[in-house]
Scaffold this active site. Structure first.
Site: not given
Ligand code: G1P
Ligand code: ZN
Length: 538
Positions: A110-111, A274, A276, A278-279, A373
């Site tokens: 992800s990010h 982000d 991938d 989704d954000r 998302k």
């Molecule tokens: C974090 C975000 C959560 C999101 C997830 C994946 O998870 O807080 O809302 O769904 O990344 O993108 P966390 O690191 O808090 O478990």
């Molecule tokens: Zn992501």
């Protein structure tokens, strides 16, 4: 062929799949064990169709080659793969649904930053296109603890660059354009003509793809289809290390975009996505929109887009997300749901048509069009709303607050805390919970305090220990939980919120000060961790 192996510790999927340092994933057998455990957990691969793709980060392609060979050896009938191994998370979710596939592997952290010394991840999405529910991730984890062998085809690599169909042993491999189907889906949801007219009328925008996966999607949709000026999309070439950036669309990591939007040269809309895809981040000229507010505003205005013209069935938000969207649900007379953090908890609600729109404070918003998302979806819905309402982002936000009041909101992240200290913070809170009601801390009186447990209204499953929430008289709330996506130490997240029925232009941190102090006093976070200031404030 069969390869003998032994269980590797720590292969427990977190908030969003298995996320580890890239070098951990590159260890012999590490990826293989997890993939085989997934096949074992889903009852094998025989005859199945799977979607495979990732965000293009370092190790994406070699990992896909391994997964393809393992899929073939596990009897998978067909694998649909994004060209060059690339698929955004929402595009992968869509392809699973579109092709009635049995699921898919999405390779992404992800990010989190990418590169050999950064992060990598794998998640399995189920038949509905959504992240594996907890029951399945638990099965996968259980399988990793008893694994004795994995299956892998003794074949050469597949050419991931050539669109078309090929074979790997008996398995068909279809390489598809990563953008095409997703692009077509977006056209069915939004009024592209209205958005085209908006851009033709001089509306300006900057979309920061952060050198991550959405670059090709954003060029195709925003610039080439909707007529946004060339150059609207910046950092649009996906790179294996995201240009050494941190592809997280928030005011900290998307600072150049924030700086532009707060300057005299700001375009009408700024947006980012982000790693991938989704954000999303949404910022108007001089007006940052918090993800919690964005969810509420999108829900309140969704009927202006064709896909949602008949209205929403309900709205879901993760527990730490502000209550702004609950107010919208109440006004619309529809249900609202509070789920644990992580998109996997929205799947059942969406499948059962109990909700149409969902969101999280961590810059995730989406709808029933996929089961993830979706960053660009949120940007396009904003554009559709802006095109119809003919107001600026700041005006839409101000109008929203005037109607519903404002939920001042901020999240503090304390990163890289030693795990036992982070656990001690949560344990100390748990111990105090039964006595907190009615106590006054930093001038605020506790009106409710509990550890969040979610009872899924669709399948009846229960998810416990999902964060401690403490509410105060006067509309304040502080939430504590540990991150489930980190790859190093623990991250303590503290979520601060204060409702205000008036006075919408105050300084956010000043408004949240009392809640912050009350949270500090109750949690003893500073004493237990030695940390007084968060590493990141969003
Ligand atoms: C974090 C975000 C959560 C999101 C997830 C994946 O998870 O807080 O809302 O769904 O990344 O993108 P966390 O690191 O808090 O478990
Ligand atoms: Zn992501």
């Amino acid at each position: 062929m069969k390869v003998q192996t032994t269980p590797i510790e720590g292969q427990k999927p977190g908030t969003s799949g298995l996320r580890k340092k890239t070098r951990v994933f590159m260890q012999p057998g590490y990826l293989e064990n997890f993939i085989q455990a997934t096949f074992d957990a889903i009852g094998g691969g025989t005859g199945k169709t799977l979607i495979i793709g990732g965000d293009g980060r370092y190790f994406n392609k070699p990992a896909i080659q391994t997964i393809l060979k393992m899929a073939a050896a596990n009897g998978v009938a067909k694998a649909i793969v994004g060209q060059d191994g690339v698929l955004s998370t929402p595009a992968a979710s869509h392809l699973i649904r579109l092709n009635h596939a049995d699921g898919g592997f999405i390779l992404s952290a992800s990010h989190n930053p990418g590169g050999i010394d950064e992060d990598f991840g794998v998640k399995f999405n189920a038949q509905n296109g959504g992240p594996a529910p907890e029951t399945l991730t638990e099965k996968i984890f259980a399988a990793t603890t008893v694994i004795t062998q994995y299956l892998i085809a003794d074949q050469g690599d597949v050419d991931l660059g050539a669109i078309g169909t090929t074979h790997l042993g008996d398995m068909r491999v279809q390489i598809v354009d990563p953008v095409e189907s997703y692009h077509a889906l977006m056209e069915t949801l939004f009024d592209f003509n209205a958005i085209r007219a908006l851009f033709a009328g001089g509306f300006t925008m900057r979309f920061d793809a952060m050198h991550a996966v959405t670059g090709p999607y954003a060029h195709a949709i925003l610039e080439n289809t909707l007529g946004a000026a060339q150059g609207t999309v910046v950092n649009g070439i996906p790179l294996e290390d995201f240009g050494k950036g941190h592809p997280d669309p928030n005011p900290i990591w998307a600072k150049p975009l924030m700086d532009l939007m707060m300057s005299d040269a700001a375009p009408d809309l700024g947006a980012a996505s982000d790693g991938d895809g989704d954000r999303n981040m949404i910022v108007g000229r001089g007006a940052y929109v918090t993800p919690s507010d964005s969810l509420a505003i999108l829900a309140a205005n969704a009927h202006l887009a064709p896909a949602y013209a008949a209205g929403l069935t309900g709205i879901a938000r993760s527990m730490p997300t502000s209550a702004a969207s609950d107010r919208v649900a109440e006004k619309l007379g529809i249900a609202c749901y509070e789920t644990p953090t992580g998109w996997k908890f929205f799947g059942n609600l969406l499948d059962a048509d109990k909700v149409t729109i969902c969101g999280e404070e961590s810059a995730g918003t989406g709808s029933n069009h996929v089961r993830e998302k979706d960053g660009l979806w949120a940007v396009l819905l904003w554009l559709n709303i802006l095109a119809v309402r003919k107001l600026s982002v700041a005006e839409i936000v101000a109008d929203h607050w005037a109607t519903y009041g404002r939920d001042y909101y901020s999240r503090y992240d304390f990163e890289n805390v030693e795990s036992d200290k982070a656990n001690a913070v949560m344990q100390a809170l748990r111990t105090k919970l039964p006595t907190l009601f009615g106590q006054t801390h930093a001038g605020l009186t506790v009106s409710a305090a509990d550890e969040f447990s979610y009872h899924d209204p669709v399948d009846g499953s229960v998810s416990e220990n999902q964060g401690v929430r403490i509410s105060f008289d006067g509309g304040g709330r502080v939430v504590f939980r540990l991150s489930g996506t980190g790859t190093q130490g623990a991250t303590v997240r503290v979520y601060l919120e204060q409702y205000a029925a008036e006075g919408f232009d105050r300084d956010v941190q000043a408004v949240l000060q009392d809640v912050r102090h009350a949270g500090d006093a109750i949690s003893e976070l500073s004493a237990l961790t030695g940390r007084t200031e968060p590493d990141v404030i969003t």
